[in-house]
Design a protein around this motif. Sequence first.
Motif, PDB file in Angstrom:
ATOM      1  N   PRO A 105       0.819  -1.233   0.036  1.00 34.40           N
ATOM      2  CA  PRO A 105      -0.084   0.073   0.046  1.00 34.40           C
ATOM      3  C   PRO A 105       0.727   1.191  -0.039  1.00 34.40           C
ATOM      4  CG  PRO A 105      -0.766  -1.464   1.724  1.00 34.40           C
ATOM      5  CD  PRO A 105       0.628  -2.200   1.261  1.00 34.40           C
ATOM      6  N   VAL A 106       0.008   2.324  -0.549  1.00 35.51           N
ATOM      7  CA  VAL A 106       0.789   3.744  -0.769  1.00 35.51           C
ATOM      8  C   VAL A 106       1.168   4.115   0.891  1.00 35.51           C
ATOM      9  CG1 VAL A 106       1.023   5.980  -1.317  1.00 35.51           C
ATOM     10  CG2 VAL A 106       0.328   4.216  -2.777  1.00 35.51           C
ATOM     11  N   SER A 107       0.149   3.866   1.800  1.00 36.99           N
ATOM     12  CA  SER A 107       0.154   4.245   3.345  1.00 36.99           C
ATOM     13  C   SER A 107      -0.706   3.400   4.122  1.00 36.99           C
ATOM     14  CB  SER A 107      -0.009   5.796   3.379  1.00 36.99           C
ATOM     15  OG  SER A 107      -1.310   6.150   3.036  1.00 36.99           O
ATOM     16  N   VAL A 108      -0.374   3.132   5.186  1.00 38.17           N
ATOM     17  CA  VAL A 108      -1.496   2.582   6.055  1.00 38.17           C
ATOM     18  C   VAL A 108      -1.393   3.514   7.498  1.00 38.17           C
ATOM     19  CG1 VAL A 108      -1.947   0.285   7.450  1.00 38.17           C
ATOM     20  CG2 VAL A 108      -0.969   0.102   5.262  1.00 38.17           C
ATOM     21  N   GLU A 109      -2.400   3.804   8.074  1.00 38.94           N
ATOM     22  CA  GLU A 109      -2.613   4.621   9.179  1.00 38.94           C
ATOM     23  C   GLU A 109      -3.382   3.748  10.490  1.00 38.94           C
ATOM     24  OE1 GLU A 109      -4.006   8.415   8.266  1.00 38.94           O
ATOM     25  OE2 GLU A 109      -1.809   9.109   7.365  1.00 38.94           O
ATOM     26  N   TRP A 110      -2.912   3.601  11.428  1.00 39.52           N
ATOM     27  CA  TRP A 110      -3.719   2.965  12.469  1.00 39.52           C
ATOM     28  C   TRP A 110      -4.494   4.423  13.262  1.00 39.52           C
ATOM     29  CZ3 TRP A 110      -4.180  -1.575  10.734  1.00 39.52           C
ATOM     30  CH2 TRP A 110      -3.016  -2.280  10.787  1.00 39.52           C
ATOM     31  N   LEU A 111      -5.876   4.335  13.315  1.00 36.54           N
ATOM     32  CA  LEU A 111      -6.369   5.317  14.034  1.00 36.54           C
ATOM     33  C   LEU A 111      -7.127   4.915  15.246  1.00 36.54           C
ATOM     34  CD1 LEU A 111      -8.285   6.775  10.920  1.00 36.54           C
ATOM     35  CD2 LEU A 111      -6.009   7.387  11.720  1.00 36.54           C
ATOM     36  N   ASP A 112      -7.356   5.681  16.283  1.00 36.31           N
ATOM     37  CA  ASP A 112      -8.206   5.402  17.357  1.00 36.31           C
ATOM     38  C   ASP A 112      -9.580   5.655  17.265  1.00 36.31           C
ATOM     39  OD1 ASP A 112      -8.053   7.984  17.740  1.00 36.31           O
ATOM     40  OD2 ASP A 112      -6.892   8.119  19.615  1.00 36.31           O
ATOM     41  N   ALA A 113     -10.262   5.651  18.406  1.00 37.30           N
ATOM     42  CA  ALA A 113     -11.663   5.750  18.289  1.00 37.30           C
ATOM     43  C   ALA A 113     -12.007   7.135  17.812  1.00 37.30           C
ATOM     44  CB  ALA A 113     -12.490   5.159  19.634  1.00 37.30           C
TER      45      ALA A 113
ATOM     46  N   GLY B 160     -10.137   9.170  15.857  1.00 35.13           N
ATOM     47  CA  GLY B 160      -9.638   9.371  14.593  1.00 35.13           C
ATOM     48  C   GLY B 160      -7.963  10.007  14.634  1.00 35.13           C
ATOM     49  N   LYS B 161      -7.639   9.761  15.829  1.00 33.57           N
ATOM     50  CA  LYS B 161      -6.363  10.136  16.242  1.00 33.57           C
ATOM     51  C   LYS B 161      -5.383   9.083  15.196  1.00 33.57           C
ATOM     52  CE  LYS B 161      -2.654  11.096  19.494  1.00 33.57           C
ATOM     53  NZ  LYS B 161      -2.508  11.179  21.178  1.00 33.57           N
ATOM     54  N   VAL B 162      -4.152   9.832  14.593  1.00 33.73           N
ATOM     55  CA  VAL B 162      -3.109   8.721  14.078  1.00 33.73           C
ATOM     56  C   VAL B 162      -2.465   8.099  14.916  1.00 33.73           C
ATOM     57  CG1 VAL B 162      -1.556   8.376  12.352  1.00 33.73           C
ATOM     58  CG2 VAL B 162      -3.406   9.937  11.866  1.00 33.73           C
ATOM     59  N   LEU B 163      -2.098   6.740  15.438  1.00 35.60           N
ATOM     60  CA  LEU B 163      -1.527   6.146  16.246  1.00 35.60           C
ATOM     61  C   LEU B 163      -0.198   5.809  15.732  1.00 35.60           C
ATOM     62  CD1 LEU B 163      -4.202   3.981  17.933  1.00 35.60           C
ATOM     63  CD2 LEU B 163      -3.124   6.072  18.669  1.00 35.60           C
ATOM     64  N   ALA B 164      -0.031   5.292  14.343  1.00 33.15           N
ATOM     65  CA  ALA B 164       1.098   4.902  13.651  1.00 33.15           C
ATOM     66  C   ALA B 164       0.933   4.800  12.341  1.00 33.15           C
ATOM     67  CB  ALA B 164       1.543   3.517  14.052  1.00 33.15           C
ATOM     68  N   VAL B 165       2.025   5.141  11.418  1.00 31.42           N
ATOM     69  CA  VAL B 165       1.971   5.416   9.970  1.00 31.42           C
ATOM     70  C   VAL B 165       2.845   4.222   9.275  1.00 31.42           C
ATOM     71  CG1 VAL B 165       1.937   7.006   7.962  1.00 31.42           C
ATOM     72  CG2 VAL B 165       1.201   7.714  10.315  1.00 31.42           C
ATOM     73  N   SER B 166       2.693   3.723   8.310  1.00 31.67           N
ATOM     74  CA  SER B 166       3.487   2.877   7.662  1.00 31.67           C
ATOM     75  C   SER B 166       4.759   3.650   7.049  1.00 31.67           C
ATOM     76  CB  SER B 166       2.772   2.055   6.430  1.00 31.67           C
ATOM     77  OG  SER B 166       2.503   3.015   5.501  1.00 31.67           O
ATOM     78  N   ASP B 167       5.873   2.958   6.666  1.00 32.64           N
ATOM     79  CA  ASP B 167       6.835   3.585   6.129  1.00 32.64           C
ATOM     80  C   ASP B 167       7.527   2.919   5.097  1.00 32.64           C
ATOM     81  OD1 ASP B 167       7.912   1.580   7.574  1.00 32.64           O
ATOM     82  OD2 ASP B 167       9.488   2.743   8.589  1.00 32.64           O
ATOM     83  N   PHE B 168       6.612   2.138   4.237  1.00 25.70           N
ATOM     84  CA  PHE B 168       7.025   1.482   2.895  1.00 25.70           C
ATOM     85  C   PHE B 168       8.130   1.922   2.036  1.00 25.70           C
ATOM     86  CE2 PHE B 168       3.108  -0.873   3.827  1.00 25.70           C
ATOM     87  CZ  PHE B 168       3.561  -2.010   4.462  1.00 25.70           C
ATOM     88  N   ALA B 169       8.039   3.452   1.945  1.00 26.11           N
ATOM     89  CA  ALA B 169       8.781   4.088   1.166  1.00 26.11           C
ATOM     90  C   ALA B 169      10.456   4.380   1.490  1.00 26.11           C
ATOM     91  CB  ALA B 169       8.247   5.517   0.678  1.00 26.11           C
ATOM     92  N   ALA B 170      10.601   4.196   2.850  1.00 22.07           N
ATOM     93  CA  ALA B 170      12.001   4.412   3.545  1.00 22.07           C
ATOM     94  C   ALA B 170      12.803   3.430   2.997  1.00 22.07           C
ATOM     95  CB  ALA B 170      11.642   4.340   5.048  1.00 22.07           C
ATOM     96  N   ARG B 171      13.257   3.440   1.670  1.00 16.49           N
ATOM     97  CA  ARG B 171      14.039   2.469   1.212  1.00 16.49           C
ATOM     98  C   ARG B 171      15.576   2.366   2.000  1.00 16.49           C
ATOM     99  NH1 ARG B 171      17.905   2.368  -3.118  1.00 16.49           N
ATOM    100  NH2 ARG B 171      17.933   0.385  -4.467  1.00 16.49           N
ATOM    101  N   THR B 172      16.120   3.449   2.308  1.00 12.87           N
ATOM    102  CA  THR B 172      17.431   3.391   2.954  1.00 12.87           C
ATOM    103  C   THR B 172      17.108   2.653   4.143  1.00 12.87           C
ATOM    104  OG1 THR B 172      17.976   5.494   1.790  1.00 12.87           O
ATOM    105  CG2 THR B 172      19.190   4.897   3.739  1.00 12.87           C
ATOM    106  N   LYS B 173      16.251   2.876   5.047  1.00 13.77           N
ATOM    107  CA  LYS B 173      16.113   2.260   6.397  1.00 13.77           C
ATOM    108  C   LYS B 173      16.164   0.947   6.226  1.00 13.77           C
ATOM    109  CE  LYS B 173      12.338   0.982   9.388  1.00 13.77           C
ATOM    110  NZ  LYS B 173      10.653   0.964   9.683  1.00 13.77           N
ATOM    111  N   TYR B 174      15.070   0.131   5.346  1.00 13.86           N
ATOM    112  CA  TYR B 174      15.369  -1.322   5.036  1.00 13.86           C
ATOM    113  C   TYR B 174      16.606  -1.808   4.751  1.00 13.86           C
ATOM    114  CZ  TYR B 174      10.192  -0.745   5.828  1.00 13.86           C
ATOM    115  OH  TYR B 174       8.888  -0.402   6.300  1.00 13.86           O
ATOM    116  N   LEU B 175      17.151  -1.156   3.760  1.00  9.56           N
ATOM    117  CA  LEU B 175      18.564  -1.833   3.185  1.00  9.56           C
ATOM    118  C   LEU B 175      19.520  -1.689   4.277  1.00  9.56           C
ATOM    119  CD1 LEU B 175      18.587  -0.500  -0.475  1.00  9.56           C
ATOM    120  CD2 LEU B 175      17.457  -2.672   0.514  1.00  9.56           C
TER     121      LEU B 175
END
Length: 377
Positions: A82-90, A92-107
């Motif tokens: 996915p381009v992005s995934v956000e976990w929301l609480d009841a 609507g506050k954002v708890l965590a966001v995906s970082d699939f595009a952070a290529r340098t971090k993974y490598l």
Amino acid sequence: MRVFRRTDVARAKVVLRQGRPAITFDIAHVDLFFFLDADIAVMAIELYADDLPLDVAQDAMFRFGRAYPAFWESGGLGGNCPVSVEWLDADGKVLAVSDFAARTKYLSFVARYRTPCIANHWEFLLQPLGLEYPGQTATLRYRQLEYYRMPFMVYLALDDPFELTRADFVRIGLVTRPGDPDTLPYSAATLASFERDFCEDRFWQRSGEHASWDTRFIVTGPIFAVVGRHEDEFFADGTRGLLGQFRHQYFLLFLIAHFHRAALLSMSDELAVAMNRLTVGDTESVKTFKRTIRQMMEIFLRFTHRYWFHEISNQAMARSVFQRLTKQLGNEDLYDEVRTEVSDMNNYLDSDSARRQANTVLRLTVVTIVGLIGTIV
């Protein structure tokens, strides 16, 4: 087994493709299952949404459950993620966001620790557990056992399931990206036995009064899918109908089959690590190896008598689904392989003990003969 449930995550906001609108999934629960003595943990998250087009549902199945990107597209987005995934609480506050595009971090993580890291939003759900790597100080640590694409179950309630083509069912069962409903994603020869191998059709294409309420089960091992008509009261009933069975009974079948595989893979890996640490000429290494193998034998015996079984229900449908899951995951072959590994190592320990005893007896015999000669003189 112990189950721990998070109550802070209420929804998931997902952007599947660049330029597409976000989809908001409601989250029924997020659970972490601990299987005691086997040291296996399985996280289960249940998401649901209504009124989705079929191609969007297929795309969500194809992209969502990925622990990390296997590659990156030319634009920098995580491949097939996915381009992005956000976990929301009841609220609507954002708890965590995906970082699939952070290529340098993974490598950089792989280059430094020789193990992949997982995406930020999955890491958030597993807290306070920490991913195992050299230097990790978290009290509870975990490591990934299998493929980076997560196994999952899917329940599809459609307006008319008979509008699905064979290609649609193949895409659902084998979790490929959405495409032309009249074009198979793989060759016809490869899919010649798809229905026989993966489809449980005892409630599909019936005749008579039940013909319009047919339900199809697709079991491919990593995926378990149920397809039916949402107007069918039995199919859509979350308490007494198939939806309730899907969320409880069939979920347990799926969980147990994958727990079996995870436990066997873990034991096989521990045996391989023990062999790698063995230095035959080092007495301390040999002693450590013997203790480890005896401990693994105890663990395997406890697993066999406590967790391993071939039948899980006397209901025909549940028995058939579990047998298909076990077969598709290769659990029987994996069990035999681990049992053979444990037996081979046990035979090695027995032969090594016998060799050491023979050497000791030989030395004692020589000393006795020399002593007798001295005594006679």
